[in-house]
Design a protein around this motif. Structure first.
Motif, PDB file in Angstrom:
ATOM      1  N   UNK A  68      35.267  37.861  45.458  1.00  0.00           N
ATOM      2  CA  UNK A  68      36.280  37.800  46.074  1.00  0.00           C
ATOM      3  C   UNK A  68      35.231  36.294  46.778  1.00  0.00           C
ATOM      4  N   UNK A 100      39.016  45.723  42.936  1.00  0.00           N
ATOM      5  CA  UNK A 100      38.062  45.348  43.495  1.00  0.00           C
ATOM      6  C   UNK A 100      37.683  46.620  45.231  1.00  0.00           C
ATOM      7  N   UNK A 101      38.644  46.806  45.605  1.00  0.00           N
ATOM      8  CA  UNK A 101      38.633  47.690  46.092  1.00  0.00           C
ATOM      9  C   UNK A 101      38.157  49.135  46.172  1.00  0.00           C
ATOM     10  N   UNK A 102      38.110  49.687  45.380  1.00  0.00           N
ATOM     11  CA  UNK A 102      38.481  51.153  44.582  1.00  0.00           C
ATOM     12  C   UNK A 102      37.296  51.798  46.143  1.00  0.00           C
ATOM     13  N   UNK A 103      36.150  51.253  45.676  1.00  0.00           N
ATOM     14  CA  UNK A 103      35.272  51.514  46.258  1.00  0.00           C
ATOM     15  C   UNK A 103      35.652  51.871  48.042  1.00  0.00           C
ATOM     16  N   UNK A 104      35.806  50.680  49.267  1.00  0.00           N
ATOM     17  CA  UNK A 104      36.805  50.815  50.243  1.00  0.00           C
ATOM     18  C   UNK A 104      38.377  52.101  50.610  1.00  0.00           C
ATOM     19  N   UNK A 159      43.359  42.925  45.361  1.00  0.00           N
ATOM     20  CA  UNK A 159      43.124  43.970  44.348  1.00  0.00           C
ATOM     21  C   UNK A 159      42.642  45.534  44.993  1.00  0.00           C
ATOM     22  N   UNK A 210      38.287  42.076  54.073  1.00  0.00           N
ATOM     23  CA  UNK A 210      37.694  43.129  54.450  1.00  0.00           C
ATOM     24  C   UNK A 210      37.208  44.528  53.807  1.00  0.00           C
ATOM     25  N   UNK A 230      40.553  41.600  50.493  1.00  0.00           N
ATOM     26  CA  UNK A 230      40.015  40.988  49.163  1.00  0.00           C
ATOM     27  C   UNK A 230      40.489  39.295  48.318  1.00  0.00           C
ATOM     28  N   UNK A 280      42.455  46.129  54.419  1.00  0.00           N
ATOM     29  CA  UNK A 280      41.119  45.819  53.281  1.00  0.00           C
ATOM     30  C   UNK A 280      42.034  44.681  52.756  1.00  0.00           C
ATOM     31  N   UNK A 324      30.533  44.293  47.684  1.00  0.00           N
ATOM     32  CA  UNK A 324      31.898  45.349  47.130  1.00  0.00           C
ATOM     33  C   UNK A 324      33.116  43.936  47.369  1.00  0.00           C
TER      34      UNK A 324
END
Lengths: 168, 168
Positions: A72, B68-72, B65, A60, B61, B59, A68
């Motif tokens: 994953x 990987x999630x920085x944008x979100x 992480x 998600x 993944x 969020x 993004x």
């Protein structure tokens, strides 16, 4: 001092752990599939998408973006043996409400110019047309050589009705 | 022809939609927080982490992480007004089972050299020490200027017992 949100986690988890009986589930998901969907608070994949505990990877992020999620997805498929991906975006998504310029301006206004530099090169991956965004993500993923042999489909979840429909 | 996984989605969702009553929930999460956790199939954040429908961005993944999630995370905080992040990694995580070289070799073996080129520059973000990985992610996120004012904590979920504990 724990925050109210931390206290909610600790107390709610204690209740969950009291009757927990799923400690023997294996690392590899039994259904051999992954769901990519949005981080939106109105989506509960377990019930809305009928995902049983232990059966699927749930990925998600903002907008349910396969871009993004690429890292994953590669790990899910190549290291953990999943064979199918459901991409499920949704109505009323926040990604429909801004563009890259607007997002950068918001960061500068909220947190200052130094913070805005941290996202100067970031693509926020907003979209204007929901169905097209689903089709684009399905095609983007299918075009990868690394996805050969993986089945990919695209769906829309309606936050107003709780219903899903297939679009790609 | 729909796959068995697609049929499971359609049938399970029809049952969900029949009694769905949450169509009025707003875009902004009521609890003003985000959870970053792993895509692992053994984690159900709604029940295990006591996240009510409509209350938080979830969020997920590979490995939970924040990189990987920085944008979100930026979108969650800057555009959708969340103020706190819980990073929850877990025991038995797949990210403990390989390194970047091993992942690239697996891709080449599974899908061929052309596919391996697509991930030649990809950091799979594996880790060897679970608690250290949580602390690293908390520090990585806190070091961002864009995160000033956001409360960040780090946790471990035990897939064997269903219990969470705070580590940072």
């Amino acid at each position: 001092m724990p925050t109210a949100i931390e206290e909610n986690l600790v107390k709610g988890n204690a209740v969950y752990a009291e009757t927990f009986k799923a400690g023997e589930l294996p690392l590899l998901p039994s259904g051999k599939y992954a769901v990519v969907t949005c981080m939106d608070s109105r989506i509960f994949p377990s019930t809305a998408f009928a995902v049983k505990l232990g059966s699927a990877h749930i990925i998600r992020n903002a907008g349910g973006s396969v871009r993004e999620a690429f890292r994953s997805l590669v790990i899910s498929q190549q290291m953990l043996k999943t064979e199918e991906v459901l991409i499920i975006k949704h109505t009323g998504c926040g990604m429909l409400t801004f563009d890259n310029a607007g997002a950068r301006a918001a960061v500068a206004k909220n947190s200052g110019e130094e913070a805005a530099k941290e996202v100067a090169d970031l693509d926020f991956l907003p979209f204007k047309d929901l169905e097209q965004a689903v089709r684009d993500d399905v095609e983007w993923l299918k075009a990868k050589k690394i996805e050969s042999g993986v089945r990919v489909s695209g769906w829309i979840y309606e936050v107003e009705t709780g219903k899903v429909r297939k679009v790609a």
